[in-house]
Design a protein around this motif. Structure first.
Motif, PDB file in Angstrom:
ATOM      1  N   MET A   1       0.567  -1.213   0.189  1.00  0.00           N
ATOM      2  CA  MET A   1      -0.307   0.056  -0.158  1.00  0.00           C
ATOM      3  C   MET A   1       0.764   1.341  -0.290  1.00  0.00           C
ATOM      4  SD  MET A   1      -3.112  -0.948   3.189  1.00  0.00           S
ATOM      5  CE  MET A   1      -3.930  -1.926   2.300  1.00  0.00           C
ATOM      6  N   CYS A   2       0.085   2.463  -0.631  1.00  0.00           N
ATOM      7  CA  CYS A   2       0.797   3.609  -0.502  1.00  0.00           C
ATOM      8  C   CYS A   2      -0.075   3.929   0.878  1.00  0.00           C
ATOM      9  CB  CYS A   2       0.610   4.526  -1.956  1.00  0.00           C
ATOM     10  SG  CYS A   2      -0.581   4.705  -1.791  1.00  0.00           S
ATOM     11  N   TRP A   3       1.163   4.212   1.496  1.00  0.00           N
ATOM     12  CA  TRP A   3       0.890   4.897   2.671  1.00  0.00           C
ATOM     13  C   TRP A   3       0.905   6.145   3.403  1.00  0.00           C
ATOM     14  CZ3 TRP A   3      -1.024   3.240   6.728  1.00  0.00           C
ATOM     15  CH2 TRP A   3      -1.642   1.410   6.565  1.00  0.00           C
ATOM     16  N   ALA A   4      -0.192   7.198   4.057  1.00  0.00           N
ATOM     17  CA  ALA A   4      -0.877   8.675   4.737  1.00  0.00           C
ATOM     18  C   ALA A   4      -0.239   8.802   5.724  1.00  0.00           C
ATOM     19  CB  ALA A   4      -1.858   8.285   4.355  1.00  0.00           C
ATOM     20  N   ASP A 236      10.195 -13.022   3.919  1.00  0.00           N
ATOM     21  CA  ASP A 236      10.798 -13.564   2.156  1.00  0.00           C
ATOM     22  C   ASP A 236       9.389 -12.703   1.596  1.00  0.00           C
ATOM     23  OD1 ASP A 236      12.968 -13.876   3.594  1.00  0.00           O
ATOM     24  OD2 ASP A 236      12.219 -16.048   3.484  1.00  0.00           O
ATOM     25  N   ILE A 237       8.724 -12.299   1.908  1.00  0.00           N
ATOM     26  CA  ILE A 237       7.365 -12.346   0.664  1.00  0.00           C
ATOM     27  C   ILE A 237       7.865  -9.875   0.930  1.00  0.00           C
ATOM     28  CG2 ILE A 237       4.986 -11.438   0.331  1.00  0.00           C
ATOM     29  CD1 ILE A 237       4.635 -14.705   1.678  1.00  0.00           C
ATOM     30  N   ILE A 238       7.844  -9.703  -0.072  1.00  0.00           N
ATOM     31  CA  ILE A 238       8.120  -7.859  -0.893  1.00  0.00           C
ATOM     32  C   ILE A 238       6.758  -7.767  -2.035  1.00  0.00           C
ATOM     33  CG2 ILE A 238       9.721  -6.119  -0.785  1.00  0.00           C
ATOM     34  CD1 ILE A 238      11.741  -8.442  -0.722  1.00  0.00           C
ATOM     35  N   VAL A 239       6.195  -7.012  -1.889  1.00  0.00           N
ATOM     36  CA  VAL A 239       5.675  -6.539  -2.454  1.00  0.00           C
ATOM     37  C   VAL A 239       6.032  -4.945  -3.229  1.00  0.00           C
ATOM     38  CG1 VAL A 239       3.429  -5.361  -3.642  1.00  0.00           C
ATOM     39  CG2 VAL A 239       2.942  -6.766  -1.717  1.00  0.00           C
ATOM     40  N   ASP A 240       6.750  -5.109  -4.824  1.00  0.00           N
ATOM     41  CA  ASP A 240       7.549  -3.459  -4.714  1.00  0.00           C
ATOM     42  C   ASP A 240       6.234  -2.780  -5.529  1.00  0.00           C
ATOM     43  OD1 ASP A 240       9.223  -1.839  -6.564  1.00  0.00           O
ATOM     44  OD2 ASP A 240       9.407  -3.588  -8.151  1.00  0.00           O
ATOM     45  N   SER A 256      -1.039   8.259  -7.612  1.00  0.00           N
ATOM     46  CA  SER A 256       0.804   7.460  -7.825  1.00  0.00           C
ATOM     47  C   SER A 256       0.482   6.179  -8.998  1.00  0.00           C
ATOM     48  CB  SER A 256       1.670   7.731  -6.897  1.00  0.00           C
ATOM     49  OG  SER A 256       1.049   6.891  -6.088  1.00  0.00           O
ATOM     50  N   HIS A 257       1.091   5.498  -9.613  1.00  0.00           N
ATOM     51  CA  HIS A 257       0.944   3.454  -9.775  1.00  0.00           C
ATOM     52  C   HIS A 257       2.150   3.458 -10.016  1.00  0.00           C
ATOM     53  CE1 HIS A 257      -0.940   7.369 -12.829  1.00  0.00           C
ATOM     54  NE2 HIS A 257      -1.827   7.150 -12.389  1.00  0.00           N
ATOM     55  N   HIS A 258       1.977   2.139  -9.268  1.00  0.00           N
ATOM     56  CA  HIS A 258       2.705   1.182  -8.103  1.00  0.00           C
ATOM     57  C   HIS A 258       3.084   0.189  -9.578  1.00  0.00           C
ATOM     58  CE1 HIS A 258       3.313   4.465  -5.460  1.00  0.00           C
ATOM     59  NE2 HIS A 258       1.749   4.697  -5.401  1.00  0.00           N
ATOM     60  N   LYS A 259       4.083  -0.318  -9.446  1.00  0.00           N
ATOM     61  CA  LYS A 259       4.899  -1.786  -9.904  1.00  0.00           C
ATOM     62  C   LYS A 259       3.784  -3.208  -9.819  1.00  0.00           C
ATOM     63  CE  LYS A 259       9.202  -0.656 -11.923  1.00  0.00           C
ATOM     64  NZ  LYS A 259      10.457  -1.071 -12.152  1.00  0.00           N
ATOM     65  N   GLY A 260       3.549  -2.730  -8.197  1.00  0.00           N
ATOM     66  CA  GLY A 260       2.747  -4.128  -7.728  1.00  0.00           C
ATOM     67  C   GLY A 260       3.820  -5.574  -7.342  1.00  0.00           C
ATOM     68  N   LEU A 261       4.626  -5.584  -7.865  1.00  0.00           N
ATOM     69  CA  LEU A 261       5.067  -6.817  -8.133  1.00  0.00           C
ATOM     70  C   LEU A 261       5.644  -7.876  -7.259  1.00  0.00           C
ATOM     71  CD1 LEU A 261       7.753  -6.166 -10.542  1.00  0.00           C
ATOM     72  CD2 LEU A 261       5.845  -7.379 -11.165  1.00  0.00           C
ATOM     73  N   VAL A 262       5.487  -8.623  -6.770  1.00  0.00           N
ATOM     74  CA  VAL A 262       5.177  -9.409  -5.978  1.00  0.00           C
ATOM     75  C   VAL A 262       6.663 -10.400  -6.067  1.00  0.00           C
ATOM     76  CG1 VAL A 262       4.824 -11.204  -4.036  1.00  0.00           C
ATOM     77  CG2 VAL A 262       2.629  -9.747  -5.087  1.00  0.00           C
ATOM     78  N   LEU A 263       7.169 -10.549  -5.248  1.00  0.00           N
ATOM     79  CA  LEU A 263       8.858 -10.235  -4.782  1.00  0.00           C
ATOM     80  C   LEU A 263       8.883 -11.787  -3.707  1.00  0.00           C
ATOM     81  CD1 LEU A 263      10.576  -7.832  -5.149  1.00  0.00           C
ATOM     82  CD2 LEU A 263       9.567  -8.805  -7.130  1.00  0.00           C
ATOM     83  N   ASN A 266      13.545 -16.482  -4.896  1.00  0.00           N
ATOM     84  CA  ASN A 266      14.902 -15.773  -6.400  1.00  0.00           C
ATOM     85  C   ASN A 266      13.647 -15.673  -7.277  1.00  0.00           C
ATOM     86  OD1 ASN A 266      17.179 -15.935  -5.391  1.00  0.00           O
ATOM     87  ND2 ASN A 266      17.177 -18.137  -6.097  1.00  0.00           N
ATOM     88  N   ASN A 267      12.169 -15.514  -6.455  1.00  0.00           N
ATOM     89  CA  ASN A 267      11.176 -15.400  -7.926  1.00  0.00           C
ATOM     90  C   ASN A 267      10.307 -14.034  -7.777  1.00  0.00           C
ATOM     91  OD1 ASN A 267      10.705 -18.207  -8.299  1.00  0.00           O
ATOM     92  ND2 ASN A 267      10.326 -18.859  -5.697  1.00  0.00           N
ATOM     93  N   SER A 268       9.912 -13.991  -8.644  1.00  0.00           N
ATOM     94  CA  SER A 268       9.303 -12.618  -9.214  1.00  0.00           C
ATOM     95  C   SER A 268       7.941 -12.767  -9.887  1.00  0.00           C
ATOM     96  CB  SER A 268      10.198 -11.524  -9.922  1.00  0.00           C
ATOM     97  OG  SER A 268       9.131 -10.222 -10.056  1.00  0.00           O
ATOM     98  N   SER A 269       6.392 -12.010  -9.492  1.00  0.00           N
ATOM     99  CA  SER A 269       5.061 -12.284 -10.753  1.00  0.00           C
ATOM    100  C   SER A 269       6.565 -11.408 -11.834  1.00  0.00           C
ATOM    101  CB  SER A 269       4.772 -11.445  -9.510  1.00  0.00           C
ATOM    102  OG  SER A 269       4.876 -10.801  -9.469  1.00  0.00           O
ATOM    103  N   VAL A 270       5.425 -11.264 -12.793  1.00  0.00           N
ATOM    104  CA  VAL A 270       5.631 -10.522 -14.078  1.00  0.00           C
ATOM    105  C   VAL A 270       5.015  -9.966 -14.228  1.00  0.00           C
ATOM    106  CG1 VAL A 270       6.059 -11.584 -16.855  1.00  0.00           C
ATOM    107  CG2 VAL A 270       6.387 -13.476 -15.383  1.00  0.00           C
ATOM    108  N   LEU A 271       5.550  -9.232 -15.093  1.00  0.00           N
ATOM    109  CA  LEU A 271       4.432  -7.620 -15.071  1.00  0.00           C
ATOM    110  C   LEU A 271       3.370  -7.752 -15.956  1.00  0.00           C
ATOM    111  CD1 LEU A 271       7.774  -4.607 -14.753  1.00  0.00           C
ATOM    112  CD2 LEU A 271       4.864  -4.906 -13.272  1.00  0.00           C
TER     113      LEU A 271
END
Length: 505
Positions: A1-4, A236-240, A256-263, A266-271
């Motif tokens: 989340m983008c934060w306030a 180990d779970i990160i949201v880009d 604002s627009h964010h990628k929202g990729l989940v890392l 060594n794995n990453s979701s695909v855009l």
């Protein structure tokens, strides 16, 4: 989340940072491509954050290190007069009002009106060379001031991070009155020094106050960026949440627009291409978050890979599950499955065998997975005995709400299909009473228990990130085909800002 955020330092730092806003980066011609998360903060939120102006500006004034001011001047009849203002401190600071305006030229303008402050210190002076012979006089002074501040903060992108620049800072003095030794009546000494000291003092005040505002803005930015980064990371779970495109500033909102990729590891979701459109969000609430189906499904997959989608039930919870209804058929089936063993000597394990697939629809989030259920009996001093093992294909439609600082997941529709069935009480798998009981138990009690447990776990996770410290007002979670919108109003927790200043300044 983008934060306030807070007013500009407040509104500036928080609008900026919570939304990672207005960085001058080049993202190419497709503003919404590969966007997994969108944050929109509207003008009402900016006005609320603007109320924190006083605390931020007070911190900037009081934390400013005012240097000693020295100089000399030739005066008719008196000769050369040397002077020094030392130990300058700020007291009794107040702010009449502050205003924030969002400009469609991607600018944020903050006007802080009538900042009144009382500066205190010591004035030392001497004449005709006496200064250098240390033949001088010292008197305490007070300076009453009334100042307007005009800030036009800019945001730049450095190393994929938003960096604020509040150097576009102007002070307009409406009043700067010198009083010596508490005497409010004009005297020859006051008349002598006021004119040629005030010009130098204005320059020093502007330089030091604006420098401190810039420093506090950067500190707040780093603080909020750290909070945001921590909020979207758990082990180990990160949201880009880095920017996917240039932020947009309109007269009524910042977006604002964010990628929202989940890392994960060594794995990453695909855009993937985004279906986001600005028309999907309104401007009636203070804060909006838009999440793509892809981002949420990727989060569920990472939780599966991390072994988090496992639930163990024992004792009273296990009893509630298997005794959801008091009928003869239910009592007979339970007796056959548990073979008379106490619930305290048994355990039920429920876990996902496949990565959950999430499909967002107007009815809710549809979650599909193959789920295993295993009931084990634990005889004293013996190896556990598996009394029941099932594998089921499940599809559950879940609606989410947030109330009283808790995330509530409610299944509104569900279906299951048994793929594997092993039961010591029914080796052939053809006993209709056991089959019917287990199917009914899964739909009526089992699925609600699992979704409730997931909701509680997510609530605990979000509260560990300090979400419960914020006053979230009338939140709504709205699912649509391919995306979900979270919209809310909020009250800013001023005590967090105070704690930040106490710890940092």
């Amino acid at each position: 989340m983008c934060w306030a955020g807070r007013m500009m330092l407040g509104t500036f730092s928080i609008l900026l940072v919570l939304v990672h806003a207005a960085a001058a980066c080049n993202f190419g011609p497709f503003p919404y491509r590969a966007t997994g998360i969108v944050c929109r903060m509207t003008k009402p939120a900016a006005l609320l954050l603007n109320q924190e102006t006083a605390q931020v500006i007070q911190a900037a004034f009081r934390n400013a290190k005012f240097p000693n001011i020295t100089g000399e001047r030739s005066m008719r009849l008196l000769g050369r007069v040397a002077y020094g203002l030392t130990n300058i401190q700020v007291n009794d600071l107040s702010i009449e009002r502050s205003e924030v305006e969002l400009k469609e030229d991607n600018a944020i303008h903050i006007a802080i009106k009538n900042v009144t402050a009382l500066f205190k210190g010591t004035l030392t002076y001497g004449y005709a060379g006496a200064w250098f012979l240390q033949l001088f006089h010292s008197v305490d002074f007070e300076i009453e001031s009334s100042i307007d501040l005009q800030l036009s903060p800019k945001l730049t992108c450095q190393k994929d991070q938003v960096v604020p620049d509040a150097s576009d800072c102007y002070l307009t003095f409406h009043k700067l009155t010198l009083h010596l030794q508490g005497d409010k009546q004009p005297g020859w000494l006051k008349q002598l020094f006021t004119d040629f000291i005030s010009f130098t003092l204005k320059l020093v005040l502007k330089r030091e106050v604006c420098k401190e505002i810039n420093a506090v803005a950067q500190m707040l930015t780093n603080f909020i960026l750290d909070l945001a980064a921590n909020f979207v990371r758990d082990k180990d779970i990160i949201v880009d949440i880095s920017l996917a495109s240039d932020p947009v500033i309109k007269a009524s909102y910042i977006e604002s627009h964010h990628k929202g990729l989940v890392l994960y590891g060594n794995n990453s979701s695909v855009l993937s291409d985004s279906i986001f459109s600005p028309s999907l969000l309104t401007e009636s609430r203070m804060l909006y978050f838009w999440f793509s189906e892809h981002s949420l499904s990727s989060l569920a997959s990472a939780a599966f890979l991390d072994g988090r989608l496992v639930l163990n039930l024992t004792g009273e919870k296990l009893q509630e599950l298997f005794e959801m209804e008091d009928t003869e058929a239910q009592r007979k089936a339970v007796q056959m499955i548990f073979q008379g063993t106490s619930y305290n000597d048994s355990v039920a394990k429920v876990w996902s065998l496949t990565q959950p697939q999430i499909s967002l629809q107007p009815e809710g989030a549809v979650v599909r997975s193959v789920v295993a259920v295993e009931v084990s009996i634990l005889p004293a001093g013996e190896e556990p005995l598996v009394a029941l093992y099932m594998e089921k294909e499940t599809a559950v439609t879940i609606q989410a709400t947030y109330a009283e600082k808790k995330l509530i997941l409610q299944p509104v529709d569900s279906s299951t299909e048994i793929k594997v069935f092993k039961c010591t009480a029914d080796p052939s798998g053809k006993d209709p009473s056991i089959q019917s009981f287990l199917q009914n138990m899964t739909l009526v009690a089992g699925i609600p228990e699992v979704t409730s447990s997931i909701g509680s776990a997510l609530t605990s996770l979000m509260n560990s990130k300090r979400l419960d410290l914020f006053d979230i007002i009338n939140p709504e979670i709205i699912t649509r085909k391919g995306y979900v919108i979270v919209q809310l109003d909020f009250g800013f927790p001023s005590h967090l800002l105070l704690n930040f200043f106490e710890e940092s300044l």
